[in-house]
Scaffold this active site. Structure first.
Site, PDB file in Angstrom:
ATOM      1  N   GLU A   1       0.854  -1.197   0.000  1.00  0.00           N
ATOM      2  CA  GLU A   1       0.000   0.000   0.000  1.00  0.00           C
ATOM      3  C   GLU A   1       0.881   1.235   0.000  1.00  0.00           C
ATOM      4  O   GLU A   1       1.932   1.242   0.641  1.00  0.00           O
ATOM      5  CB  GLU A   1      -0.885   0.039   1.244  1.00  0.00           C
ATOM      6  CG  GLU A   1      -2.069  -0.872   1.166  1.00  0.00           C
ATOM      7  CD  GLU A   1      -2.018  -1.961   2.221  1.00  0.00           C
ATOM      8  OE1 GLU A   1      -1.342  -1.758   3.249  1.00  0.00           O
ATOM      9  OE2 GLU A   1      -2.650  -3.012   2.015  1.00  0.00           O
TER      10      GLU A   1
ATOM     11  N   TYR B   1       8.099   2.073  -7.296  1.00  0.00           N
ATOM     12  CA  TYR B   1       7.331   0.849  -7.546  1.00  0.00           C
ATOM     13  C   TYR B   1       6.997   0.710  -9.035  1.00  0.00           C
ATOM     14  O   TYR B   1       7.037  -0.398  -9.581  1.00  0.00           O
ATOM     15  CB  TYR B   1       6.062   0.828  -6.686  1.00  0.00           C
ATOM     16  CG  TYR B   1       6.356   0.853  -5.195  1.00  0.00           C
ATOM     17  CD1 TYR B   1       7.361   0.076  -4.644  1.00  0.00           C
ATOM     18  CD2 TYR B   1       5.619   1.669  -4.326  1.00  0.00           C
ATOM     19  CE1 TYR B   1       7.644   0.108  -3.290  1.00  0.00           C
ATOM     20  CE2 TYR B   1       5.891   1.708  -2.971  1.00  0.00           C
ATOM     21  CZ  TYR B   1       6.906   0.927  -2.455  1.00  0.00           C
ATOM     22  OH  TYR B   1       7.177   0.966  -1.117  1.00  0.00           O
TER      23      TYR B   1
HETATM   24  C1  LIG Z   1      10.742   5.663  -1.135  1.00  0.00           C
HETATM   25  C2  LIG Z   1      12.172   5.521  -0.647  1.00  0.00           C
HETATM   26  C3  LIG Z   1      12.289   4.218   0.164  1.00  0.00           C
HETATM   27  C4  LIG Z   1      13.104   5.448  -1.871  1.00  0.00           C
HETATM   28  O1  LIG Z   1      14.415   5.186  -1.405  1.00  0.00           O
HETATM   29  P1  LIG Z   1      15.723   5.619  -2.242  1.00  0.00           P
HETATM   30  O2  LIG Z   1      16.843   4.761  -1.776  1.00  0.00           O
HETATM   31  O3  LIG Z   1      15.916   7.077  -2.168  1.00  0.00           O
HETATM   32  O4  LIG Z   1      15.292   5.227  -3.732  1.00  0.00           O
HETATM   33  P2  LIG Z   1      16.285   4.926  -4.936  1.00  0.00           P
HETATM   34  O5  LIG Z   1      17.425   5.890  -4.914  1.00  0.00           O
HETATM   35  O6  LIG Z   1      16.621   3.471  -4.963  1.00  0.00           O
HETATM   36  O7  LIG Z   1      15.379   5.289  -6.185  1.00  0.00           O
HETATM   37  C5  LIG Z   1      14.806   4.295  -7.028  1.00  0.00           C
HETATM   38  C6  LIG Z   1      13.779   4.953  -7.910  1.00  0.00           C
HETATM   39  O8  LIG Z   1      12.708   5.465  -7.126  1.00  0.00           O
HETATM   40  C7  LIG Z   1      12.228   6.685  -7.676  1.00  0.00           C
HETATM   41  N1  LIG Z   1      12.485   7.771  -6.723  1.00  0.00           N
HETATM   42  C8  LIG Z   1      13.126   7.685  -5.532  1.00  0.00           C
HETATM   43  N2  LIG Z   1      13.103   8.876  -4.903  1.00  0.00           N
HETATM   44  C9  LIG Z   1      12.436   9.728  -5.718  1.00  0.00           C
HETATM   45  C10 LIG Z   1      12.089  11.091  -5.612  1.00  0.00           C
HETATM   46  N3  LIG Z   1      12.420  11.843  -4.531  1.00  0.00           N
HETATM   47  N4  LIG Z   1      11.373  11.652  -6.605  1.00  0.00           N
HETATM   48  C11 LIG Z   1      11.020  10.927  -7.699  1.00  0.00           C
HETATM   49  N5  LIG Z   1      11.344   9.613  -7.866  1.00  0.00           N
HETATM   50  C12 LIG Z   1      12.042   9.032  -6.877  1.00  0.00           C
HETATM   51  C13 LIG Z   1      12.994   6.888  -8.978  1.00  0.00           C
HETATM   52  O9  LIG Z   1      12.259   6.215  -9.988  1.00  0.00           O
HETATM   53  C14 LIG Z   1      14.274   6.140  -8.680  1.00  0.00           C
HETATM   54  O10 LIG Z   1      14.911   5.711  -9.860  1.00  0.00           O
HETATM   55  P3  LIG Z   1      15.952   6.726 -10.606  1.00  0.00           P
HETATM   56  O11 LIG Z   1      16.981   7.067  -9.588  1.00  0.00           O
HETATM   57  O12 LIG Z   1      16.479   5.914 -11.742  1.00  0.00           O
HETATM   58  O13 LIG Z   1      15.157   7.918 -11.016  1.00  0.00           O
HETATM   59  C15 LIG Z   1      12.621   6.744   0.213  1.00  0.00           C
HETATM   60  O14 LIG Z   1      12.250   7.932  -0.482  1.00  0.00           O
HETATM   61  C16 LIG Z   1      12.012   6.773   1.588  1.00  0.00           C
HETATM   62  O15 LIG Z   1      12.563   6.207   2.530  1.00  0.00           O
HETATM   63  N6  LIG Z   1      10.843   7.458   1.738  1.00  0.00           N
HETATM   64  C17 LIG Z   1      10.167   7.551   3.034  1.00  0.00           C
HETATM   65  C18 LIG Z   1       9.517   6.237   3.393  1.00  0.00           C
HETATM   66  C19 LIG Z   1       8.522   5.793   2.331  1.00  0.00           C
HETATM   67  O16 LIG Z   1       7.782   6.589   1.785  1.00  0.00           O
HETATM   68  N7  LIG Z   1       8.504   4.468   2.074  1.00  0.00           N
HETATM   69  C20 LIG Z   1       7.585   3.868   1.114  1.00  0.00           C
HETATM   70  C21 LIG Z   1       6.247   3.671   1.765  1.00  0.00           C
HETATM   71  S1  LIG Z   1       5.082   2.916   0.653  1.00  0.00           S
END
Ligand SMILES: CC(C)(COP(=O)(O)OP(=O)(O)OC[C@H]1O[C@@H](n2cnc3c(N)ncnc32)[C@H](O)[C@@H]1OP(=O)(O)O)[C@@H](O)C(=O)NCCC(=O)NCCS
Length: 144
Positions: free
Chosen positions: A101, A113
Site C-alpha cells: 500500500e 514501484y
Molecule cells: C521511497 C524511498 C524508500 C526510496 O528510497 P531511495 O533509496 O531514495 O530510492 P532509490 O534511490 O533506490 O530510487 C529508485 C527509484 O525510485 C524513484 N524515486 C526515488 N526517490 C524519488 C524522488 N524523490 N522523486 C522521484 N522519484 C524518486 C525513482 O524512480 C528512482 O529511480 P531513478 O533514480 O532511476 O530515477 C525513500 O524515499 C524513503 O525512505 N521514503 C520515506 C519512506 C517511504 O515513503 N517508504 C515507502 C512507503 S510505501
C-alpha cells in the site's frame, strides 16, 4: 533486523513518515510475527544502519509492509537495489504475487514501484490518518 537495531530503525522511521510505527510495532515484527522478514540496510563502509525493509511472505502471497531509507542516503539507488533482492527472495520462496500500500501523494515511492513494474490493483478509501488519505494497492505478479 535485530533487537540492537531497533533504535536506529525507529530514528529513520520518525524521519520518514508523518505517522511512524512505534518501537513496539517493530518488536512485534521481530518476535511475534512468524511470516515477517525484517531486514536492515547497512552502509558498507560506515557500518551503520541506513534503512530497513519488512515484508511478509505466506505461501503464494507476499506483502511489502515497510521500506525506508535515511534521508541522507536517498536517491542513491539503495531502496531499488534492496527491493530487487527482496523480490528475488520472494520469488524463490514461491510467492506469485507481491502487494503493498502506498499514499498517492508519495511520489518518490510510487515512482520506485512503477520502475520495478508494480501496477495499481485497487484503492483502499480513507486508509491513512495524519493526514487522511486513500491508499493505492499496488502489486506485481512474479513469473515462476
Ligand atoms: C521511497 C524511498 C524508500 C526510496 O528510497 P531511495 O533509496 O531514495 O530510492 P532509490 O534511490 O533506490 O530510487 C529508485 C527509484 O525510485 C524513484 N524515486 C526515488 N526517490 C524519488 C524522488 N524523490 N522523486 C522521484 N522519484 C524518486 C525513482 O524512480 C528512482 O529511480 P531513478 O533514480 O532511476 O530515477 C525513500 O524515499 C524513503 O525512505 N521514503 C520515506 C519512506 C517511504 O515513503 N517508504 C515507502 C512507503 S510505501
Amino acid at each position: 533486523m535485530e533487537e540492537e537495531d531497533i533504535q536506529a530503525v525507529v530514528e529513520i522511521e520518525n524521519l520518514s513518515y508523518p505517522n511512524p510505527w512505534r518501537e513496539m510495532t517493530f518488536r512485534g515484527e521481530l518476535y511475534n510475527q512468524p511470516v515477517s522478514f525484517p531486514f536492515v540496510m547497512v552502509h558498507k563502509f560506515q557500518e551503520k544502519i541506513i534503512g530497513y525493509v519488512i515484508f511478509w511472505c505466506l505461501k503464494d502471497r507476499a506483502q511489502i509492509n515497510n521500506i525506508a531509507v535515511h534521508p541522507d542516503f536517498r536517491r542513491m539507488g539503495v531502496a531499488e537495489a534492496v527491493m530487487r533482492q527482496v523480490l528475488d527472495q520472494i520469488k524463490k520462496a514461491g510467492a506469485g504475487l507481491v502487494t503493498l500500500e502506498v499514499r498517492p501523494s508519495n511520489s518518490a515511492a510510487r515512482s520506485m514501484y512503477y520502475k520495478l513494474d508494480f501496477e495499481v490493483l485497487g484503492i483502499k478509501e480513507n486508509y491513512y490518518n495524519n493526514p487522511p488519505e486513500d491508499a493505492l494497492v499496488m502489486g506485481k505478479f512474479l513469473d515462476q
